[in-house]
Design a protein around this motif. Structure first.
Motif, mmCIF file in Angstrom:
data_model
loop_
_atom_site.group_PDB
_atom_site.id
_atom_site.type_symbol
_atom_site.label_atom_id
_atom_site.label_comp_id
_atom_site.label_asym_id
_atom_site.label_seq_id
_atom_site.Cartn_x
_atom_site.Cartn_y
_atom_site.Cartn_z
ATOM 1 N N GLU A 65 0.803 -1.219 0.000
ATOM 2 C CA GLU A 65 0.000 0.000 0.000
ATOM 3 C C GLU A 65 0.844 1.282 0.000
ATOM 4 O OE1 GLU A 65 -2.483 1.778 3.132
ATOM 5 O OE2 GLU A 65 -4.088 0.500 2.409
ATOM 6 N N VAL A 66 1.896 1.311 -0.779
ATOM 7 C CA VAL A 66 2.596 2.585 -1.005
ATOM 8 C C VAL A 66 2.679 2.958 -2.479
ATOM 9 C CG1 VAL A 66 4.036 2.960 1.032
ATOM 10 C CG2 VAL A 66 4.828 1.420 -0.761
ATOM 11 N N CYS A 67 2.318 2.038 -3.393
ATOM 12 C CA CYS A 67 2.460 2.374 -4.812
ATOM 13 C C CYS A 67 1.140 2.756 -5.457
ATOM 14 C CB CYS A 67 3.143 1.242 -5.582
ATOM 15 S SG CYS A 67 2.034 -0.081 -6.104
ATOM 16 N N GLY A 68 0.020 2.270 -4.906
ATOM 17 C CA GLY A 68 -1.293 2.654 -5.419
ATOM 18 C C GLY A 68 -1.793 1.825 -6.592
ATOM 19 N N SER A 83 -4.001 -4.451 0.692
ATOM 20 C CA SER A 83 -4.280 -4.266 2.117
ATOM 21 C C SER A 83 -5.716 -4.665 2.457
ATOM 22 C CB SER A 83 -3.992 -2.829 2.544
ATOM 23 O OG SER A 83 -4.675 -1.919 1.711
ATOM 24 N N ARG A 156 2.166 12.224 0.411
ATOM 25 C CA ARG A 156 2.073 10.756 0.362
ATOM 26 C C ARG A 156 1.031 10.276 -0.644
ATOM 27 N NH1 ARG A 156 1.208 8.152 5.893
ATOM 28 N NH2 ARG A 156 1.991 6.312 4.849
ATOM 29 N N CYS A 157 0.445 11.198 -1.402
ATOM 30 C CA CYS A 157 -0.577 10.815 -2.387
ATOM 31 C C CYS A 157 0.024 9.868 -3.426
ATOM 32 C CB CYS A 157 -1.150 12.041 -3.064
ATOM 33 S SG CYS A 157 -2.257 11.616 -4.426
ATOM 34 N N MET A 158 -0.585 8.675 -3.578
ATOM 35 C CA MET A 158 -0.057 7.648 -4.482
ATOM 36 C C MET A 158 -0.663 7.733 -5.875
ATOM 37 S SD MET A 158 -0.364 4.302 -1.973
ATOM 38 C CE MET A 158 -2.156 4.296 -1.864
ATOM 39 N N THR A 159 -1.533 8.739 -6.088
ATOM 40 C CA THR A 159 -2.268 8.819 -7.358
ATOM 41 C C THR A 159 -2.983 7.487 -7.618
ATOM 42 O OG1 THR A 159 -0.365 10.129 -8.079
ATOM 43 C CG2 THR A 159 -2.079 9.798 -9.696
ATOM 44 N N CYS A 160 -3.605 6.957 -6.573
ATOM 45 C CA CYS A 160 -4.249 5.641 -6.698
ATOM 46 C C CYS A 160 -5.621 5.762 -7.324
ATOM 47 C CB CYS A 160 -4.341 4.953 -5.332
ATOM 48 S SG CYS A 160 -5.439 5.753 -4.143
ATOM 49 N N PRO A 225 -6.805 6.103 1.254
ATOM 50 C CA PRO A 225 -6.111 5.094 2.070
ATOM 51 C C PRO A 225 -4.982 5.696 2.905
ATOM 52 C CG PRO A 225 -5.462 4.908 -0.231
ATOM 53 C CD PRO A 225 -6.578 5.907 -0.183
ATOM 54 N N LYS B 38 5.646 6.372 -11.163
ATOM 55 C CA LYS B 38 5.380 6.707 -9.770
ATOM 56 C C LYS B 38 5.124 5.453 -8.919
ATOM 57 C CE LYS B 38 2.835 9.960 -6.931
ATOM 58 N NZ LYS B 38 1.829 11.021 -6.817
ATOM 59 N N ARG B 39 4.918 4.320 -9.563
ATOM 60 C CA ARG B 39 4.659 3.071 -8.823
ATOM 61 C C ARG B 39 5.894 2.157 -8.782
ATOM 62 N NH1 ARG B 39 -0.385 4.600 -8.489
ATOM 63 N NH2 ARG B 39 -1.781 4.846 -10.262
ATOM 64 N N VAL B 43 9.536 3.153 -4.153
ATOM 65 C CA VAL B 43 8.573 3.626 -3.129
ATOM 66 C C VAL B 43 8.688 2.842 -1.832
ATOM 67 C CG1 VAL B 43 6.748 4.587 -4.601
ATOM 68 C CG2 VAL B 43 6.692 2.168 -4.015
ATOM 69 N N GLN B 134 9.726 6.612 -1.128
ATOM 70 C CA GLN B 134 8.528 7.116 -1.804
ATOM 71 C C GLN B 134 8.650 8.622 -2.051
ATOM 72 O OE1 GLN B 134 5.059 7.798 0.624
ATOM 73 N NE2 GLN B 134 3.697 6.919 -0.904
ATOM 74 N N GLN B 135 9.065 9.345 -1.026
ATOM 75 C CA GLN B 135 9.140 10.798 -1.157
ATOM 76 C C GLN B 135 10.200 11.222 -2.174
ATOM 77 O OE1 GLN B 135 6.889 12.867 0.101
ATOM 78 N NE2 GLN B 135 5.897 10.968 0.708
ATOM 79 N N TYR B 138 8.864 10.437 -5.680
ATOM 80 C CA TYR B 138 7.856 11.405 -6.110
ATOM 81 C C TYR B 138 8.512 12.706 -6.565
ATOM 82 C CZ TYR B 138 4.152 8.397 -4.160
ATOM 83 O OH TYR B 138 3.292 7.356 -3.889
ATOM 84 N N LYS B 347 -2.249 -3.755 9.930
ATOM 85 C CA LYS B 347 -2.989 -3.589 8.680
ATOM 86 C C LYS B 347 -2.930 -4.861 7.833
ATOM 87 C CE LYS B 347 -3.897 0.245 5.930
ATOM 88 N NZ LYS B 347 -3.553 1.634 5.718
ATOM 89 N N PHE B 348 -1.747 -5.461 7.761
ATOM 90 C CA PHE B 348 -1.601 -6.596 6.847
ATOM 91 C C PHE B 348 -1.829 -7.949 7.508
ATOM 92 C CE2 PHE B 348 0.245 -3.276 4.309
ATOM 93 C CZ PHE B 348 -0.273 -3.579 3.067
#
Lengths: 252, 661
Positions: A65-68, A83, A156-160, A225, B38-39, B43, B134-135, B138, B347-348
Motif C-alpha cells: 500500500e505505497v504504490c497505489g 491491504s 504521500r498521495c499515491m495517485t491511486c 487510504p 510513480k509506482r 517507493v 517514496q518521497q 515522487y 494492517k496486513f
C-alpha cells in the motif's frame, strides 16, 4: 476439510467487450489478502462451475500500500487489493467477495484500468518545484517542522484514484480535475520555491474543471487510504482562489 | 545530423535521476517502464539516505569515513573509486533533493534532521517520515513530469523491455519493447540505452521486493551478452512479516526499543503464545549472544533465525517458517514510539502486535550483484573521471546500467540507507557520460542503421512470443515459479553449503528443462499478464543459475555470502599469549583467503549455463581488513592485523583514524 469462500469478479476481455461475472472458489489461507486471491486464481483459473478461464488481469506492484497500483472496487468500496484482508472482507459480506474495476477510468481488461488522466492532471497543475537547475547551489529553503508536518501527509498521495472514484463530480463526462490534483496544487503552492508558480496553479483551479466543480460531498477524504486531509486542501484552494480572483479583478 | 536519442528503461530513482539530468543537458529521453513510474519499487524504501552533513562533520566525520564504512560493510568486494566519488557527491545529492521538495524531517530550527543507521558511528541518514524512498521517487517523478511537459521526455508507461537490438559488431543500437495493453511490439532506435530496472527479488519467490522486480530486463541483456557480476551476493533482511504474497519489512527499531525474539521450546507448540510460560520459551538470540541479545548485527540475526527454523525445526508454525518478535511486554509509551511500524503489521496481518507477538522471518531484500559496469579512475582524486564514456558502461557498447541493476557500489553487503544514494548518484553521473558518448559514437548513429536490423529484432521477439503462447505442455508457470523460489530460498540464501548448492544447481536446471513445457492459460493477444509473467520466469531461471553457481564456486565467507564449511575458526584461547598466536594464525588465514577470493565473480551466458570467471577488485584506496564484529578475540585480531598490515600506509591511516573515533 479446508475452509473456502467465493470471489465474484467482474470481467471484461477488452475495452470493446461486454462485462460479465465469473465466480471462483478459493481455498482459505491464514492472513490472505486480495492480491493473493488473484494470484491463486491466476495459478488455477477455473470457475465455480468448472469452466476453465483466463487469469484475471489486474494491476499490482508493491503489495504494501505505497504504490497505489492495485486499486479496485472491493465489496462496493474502492481500495487497494493488497491491504484488503479476506478475513475482514468476509465479515462485510459472508461467503462471497465481489471485485469490480474502478468506474471512473477506461477499463483495459478485467480489473486493469488506465489512470493516465490522473497523471496528465498533475502536469496541468504544475505539480513540481521548478528549480534553476540540478547543479550544486547548496541546501534548499529552511522548512519549519510545522510546515513539514503539513506537507508530508499531502506528499504521500499515491495517485491511486480512490478519491476520484468516490467523487460524484468526477467522471469521463466532466472536466473536474478531482481532489488529488487540487491537493497537489496546494502542496506545491505551500513550498517556498514551488510557490513561484502559485498563480499558474490557481489559474487552473479557477478555470473550467477547477475548484468550482467540487460538490463538497466529502467522499474523497473518507476513502483516501493514506488519510490525506483532502477536504482541508480543497478548503484552502477555495480561499486561495477567491483571493486570486480578487487580485485579478483589481489588476493585482 | 539526425537527432540523437537515448532510451532509459525503468523509472525508479536511478532511471528518473538519469532522465531529469539528461533532459536538463538538452538530451531527449524516451523513458520505458512496466508501470507508471510513480509506482516503481523505490517507493518501498523506508529508512533514509546517507551523507556526511554539517552536524557529523563537526564530530569528525568525513567523506573518507563514509567511503570506509561502505567498503568495510561491503567486505571490500567493491571497486573503491566509484564508491569514493559517490560518498563525495552525497551531501550535494541531499541538497538537490531538498531543493526539489523532498519533505525531509526537520529540526525545530528548520534544518534537516538525521538519524543513525547500521554500520556507522554517525547520524548520516536524512529521512522523510517512514517513506523516504517514496518521497524521493515522487520528487524525481515531478521533475521528469516537468520535462515531459516541456517536450524533452517521452514516457512509455505500461511498456515492457524485451531486449536490446545489437548490430553485427555487438553494439547496442536500440531496444525492442512491448505495449503491455495492446501487446504491440516496437523497435526504438537509440544511440545509448540505460538500464535502470532494479533488483531480482522474485527469483526467490516471495521477498521484500515488488512484483515487478523479476530481474527480467537484466536477464534479457545478460542473455544478449552483457556480463553479470557478483550475482551470489543477495542481502537478506532479518525481520520481515511473512505474507502469502509478499514479505513486508519490519524495521529493526522494534528490537532497538526492546522487542524480543523467541520460539516455543516445543516444536510447533500450538498454544496461544501469550499463555506459554517463560521457561518454555526459547529466547535464542539472548541465550546465544548474551552480550548483544536481540540486537546482534543484521547478518547474525538473520542466520540464527534461519538456523532455528530450518536446522532445528522450531518454527512457530508447521507449514510456514517464522519466529516471534515480541513487543507485548514493552510499556505503552515505548510501544507508542513504534506506532508506525506496528500499524503496518496490524494492517496486513489483522492482528494487534501490542497484544500478540508478531510472527517474522528473514526475507530476501536487495541484490548487491548485478550487471557488470566499467568506470574510469581519476588519477589525482582517486575517485571517478566524471564524464568518461566508460562510467556505468556495460561490456556491450552503447548499453549503460545504473541503480540496483548494476553491481558497482555495495560489494559483499550493503549498508542501510546507501541504496537510495547509489541509485540517485549513478543516475546523475550517467548523464555527462552519455553526453560524451553521444559526441563520439563509434560507427555512426542509430539512425544510420538499416531498417532490417530493427525489423529482424521485432520478428524474432514475435516468434518467441508465438512459440511461448502456443507452447504445448503441462507445466504451470506460477507453480514452477513457486518451486524455483522455494529452492532458492532454502538453499541459496542465508546459510550456504556446497552439498545444498549443488542440489540447487541441479534443481534449477531441471526447472529450466520443465520450463520448455510450460503451458499458458491465456493465449489472447490483449493485456496478457499470463504471458508477460511466463516470459519473465524464463529470465528468472537464467539469473537463478547465475546466483546459485556463483555461490557454489565461491568457497569462502564474505559479506552476506556465509559458507560455514569455509569459515576461519575463531580464536578460542583465554590466555593472552595463546590468543595472540591464534589471532596471528587467523590473520594469516584471512590474508590467504583474500589472496584467493578478493575478486568479482563474472558470469557470461552460454547455451550450457553460466560461464564463471573472476576479475580483480580495485582496493587501492583502503586496504582490506578483517570484519571481526562478534568474533571471540576480535580486539586481538584487529591488533595483530594492524601489525601485519603496517606496510600499507592507507590501510594503517584508516585503522588509526578509526581507533580514535
Amino acid at each position: 476439510m479446508s475452509k473456502s469462500f467465493q470471489v465474484k469478479v467482474m470481467r471484461q476481455e477488452k475495452p470493446s467487450s461486454n462485462k460479465h461475472w465469473e465466480t471462483f472458489d478459493i481455498t482459505y489461507e491464514n492472513g490472505m489478502n486480495m492480491t493473493t486471491v488473484l494470484q491463486r486464481i491466476a495459478a488455477a483459473p477455473v470457475t465455480t462451475d468448472h469452466q476453465t478461464t483466463t487469469p484475471v488481469a489486474f494491476d499490482a506492484c508493491c503489495l504494501e500500500e505505497v504504490c497505489g497500483a492495485c486499486t479496485m472496487v472491493i465489496n462496493g468500496r474502492v481500495r487497494q487489493a493488497c491491504s484488503a484482508l479476506v478475513d475482514k472482507l468476509l465479515d462485510e459480506s459472508a461467503g462471497v467477495i465481489e471485485l469490480r474495476p474502478m468506474t471512473k477510468f477506461p477499463v483495459v481488461r478485467d480489473l486493469t484500468v488506465n489512470r493516465r488522466a490522473m497523471f496528465d492532471t498533475l502536469k496541468k497543475v504544475k505539480a513540481w518545484v521548478h528549480v534553476d537547475g540540478y547543479h550544486d547551489v547548496g541546501p534548499g529553503p529552511r522548512v519549519s517542522p510545522k510546515q513539514q508536518d503539513t506537507a508530508y501527509p499531502l506528499s504521500r498521495c499515491m495517485t491511486c484514484g480512490c478519491c476520484v472514484e468516490a467523487c460524484p463530480q468526477f467522471s469521463d463526462k466532466t472536466s473536474f480535475i478531482g481532489p488529488a490534483a487540487i491537493s497537489q496544487a496546494m502542496l506545491f503552492n505551500a513550498h517556498p520555491t514551488g510557490s513561484n508558480d502559485r498563480d499558474d496553479r490557481l489559474a487552473v483551479l479557477t478555470s473550467v474543471g477547477g475548484i468550482a466543480d467540487c460538490g463538497n460531498s466529502q467522499n474523497c477524504v473518507k476513502v483516501c487510504p493514506k488519510e490525506i486531509p483532502l477536504t482541508d486542501s480543497i478548503a484552502q484552494a477555495g480561499r486561495d482562489t477567491t483571493f486570486y480572483k480578487l487580485r485579478q479583478w483589481f489588476g493585482r | 545530423m539526425a537527432k540523437q536519442q537515448v532510451v532509459v528503461i525503468g523509472g525508479g530513482l536511478a532511471g528518473l535521476a538519469a532522465t531529469m539530468q539528461l533532459a536538463e543537458s538538452g538530451v531527449h529521453v524516451t523513458l520505458i517502464s512496466m508501470v507508471p513510474v510513480k509506482r516503481s519499487h523505490s517507493v518501498c524504501a523506508q529508512g533514509g539516505i546517507n551523507s556526511v552533513n554539517t552536524l557529523t562533520r563537526q564530530q569528525g566525520d568525513t567523506e573518507w569515513k563514509h567511503l570506509d564504512d561502505t567498503v568495510y560493510g561491503g567486505d571490500f568486494l567493491q571497486h573503491q573509486p566509484p564508491v569514493k566519488e559517490m560518498c563525495e557527491w552525497a551531501p550535494r545529492i541531499i541538497n538537490l533533493l531538498d531543493r526539489i521538495g523532498v519533505p525531509f524531517n526537520r529540526t525545530p530550527e528548520g534544518l534537516r534532521d538525521q538519524r543513525r543507521f547500521g554500520g556507522t558511528l554517525y547520524k548520516r541518514t536524512a529521512f522523510a517520515g517512514a517513506t523516504t524512498g517514496q518521497q524521493m521517487l515522487y520528487a524525481l517523478d515531478e521533475q521528469v513530469r516537468r520535462w515531459e511537459a516541456e517536450g524533452m521526455v517521452e514516457k512509455l508507461e505500461y511498456w515492457e523491455f524485451l531486449g536490446p537490438v545489437l548490430d553485427g559488431n555487438g553494439h547496442c543500437r536500440g531496444v525492442v519493447a512491448q505495449d503491455m495493453f495492446s501487446m504491440e511490439m516496437r523497435a526504438l532506435r537509440a544511440d545509448a540505452v540505460v538500464l535502470a530496472t532494479g533488483g531480482c527479488g522474485l527469483v526467490f519467490g516471495r521477498s521484500t521486493n515488488s512484483l515487478i522486480c523479476t530481474g527480467g530486463a537484466a536477464g534479457r541483456v545478460y542473455r544478449a551478452g552483457a556480463k553479470y557480476a557478483n550475482g551470489e551476493f543477495i542481502q537478506v533482511h532479518p525481520t520481515a512479516i511473512p505474507g502469502t504474497d509478499k514479505l513486508r519489512l519490519m524495521s529493526e527499531s522494534a528490537r532497538g526499543e526492546g522487542g524480543r525474539v523467541w520460539v516455543p521450546r516445543k516444536p510447533q507448540d500450538n498454544r496461544d503464545p501469550m499463555s506459554i510460560p517463560a521457561a518454555e520459551r526459547y529466547y535464542f538470540l539472548e541465550e546465544r549472544y548474551p552480550a548483544y541479545g536481540n540486537l546482534v548485527p543484521r547478518d547474525i540475526a538473520t542466520r540464527e533465525i534461519f538456523d532455528v527454523c530450518v536446522t532445528q525445526d522450531l518454527s512457530v508454525e508447521p507449514g510456514r517458517m517464522c519466529v516471534y518478535l515480541d513487543v507485548t511486554e514493552l510499556p505503552g509509551a515505548t510501544q507508542k514510539k513504534l506506532d508506525g511500524i506496528l500499524e503496518i503489521y496490524e494492517k496486513f496481518q489483522g492482528v494487534d502486535p501490542r497484544h500478540t507477538p508478531m510472527k517474522i522471518f528473514p526475507a530476501v531484500h536487495y541484490s548487491m550483484g548485478g550487471l557488470w559496469v566499467d568506470y574510469e579512475r581519476d588519477g589525482n582524486s582517486g575517485g571517478l573521471n566524471l564524464g568518461s564514456p566508460r562510467n556505468q558502461h556495460s561490456n556491450v557498447p552503447g548499453l549503460f546500467v545504473i541503480g540496483e541493476a548494476d553491481y558497482q557500489y555495495h560489494g559483499g553487503n550493503r549498508l542501510g540507507a546507501n541504496s537510495l544514494l547509489s541509485c540517485v548518484f549513478s543516475g546523475l553521473i550517467v548523464a555527462p557520460t552519455l553526453e560524451n558518448w553521444l559526441k563520439s559514437l563509434p560507427r555512426g548513429s542509430a539512425e544510420d542503421q538499416s531498417a532490417t536490423l530493427f525489423d529482424g529484432a521485432i520478428d524474432s521477439h514475435k516468434q518467441r512470443m508465438d512459440q511461448l503462447i502456443n507452447n504445448q505442455g503441462d507445466e504451470n508457470p506460477y507453480k514452477l515459479h513457486t518451486e524455483l523460489g522455494d529452492c532458492m530460498t532454502r538453499q541459496v540464501t542465508v546459510v550456504r553449503n556446497n552439498k545444498d548448492l549443488r542440489l540447487a544447481v541441479e534443481t534449477i536446471e531441471k526447472i529450466e528443462q520443465r520450463y520448455q513445457h510450460v503451458h499458458l492459460s491465456d493465449r489472447s493477444n490483449w493485456t496478457n499478464q499470463n504471458f508477460s509473467f511466463t516470459r519473465a520466469l524464463g529470465d528468472m531461471i537464467v539469473l537463478a543459475r547465475v546466483i546459485a553457481k556463483g555461490a557454489l564456486l565461491r568457497d569462502e565467507c564474505r559479506g552476506v555470502h556465509f559458507k560455514p564449511e569455509f569459515a576461519i575458526p575463531a580464536p578460542q584461547a583465554d590466555d593472552p599469549e595463546t590468543l595472540r598466536a591464534e589471532a596471528r594464525r587467523w590473520c594469516e588465514a584471512f590474508r590467504e583467503k583474500n589472496e584467493e577470493w578478493l575478486k568479482s565473480t563474472i558470469s557470461r551466458h552460454t547455451a550450457d549455463g553460466p560461464d564463471i570467471s573472476y576479475e580483480p577488485v580495485d582496493t587501492g584506496l583502503i586496504n582490506p581488513r578483517p570484519r571481526t564484529y562478534g568474533l571471540k578475540g576480535a580486539e586481538m585480531i584487529d591488533e595483530v592485523w594492524r601489525e601485519m598490515d603496517k606496510g600499507n600506509a592507507a590501510g594503517a591511516a584508516v585503522a588509526e583514524s578509526e581507533s580514535k573515533t
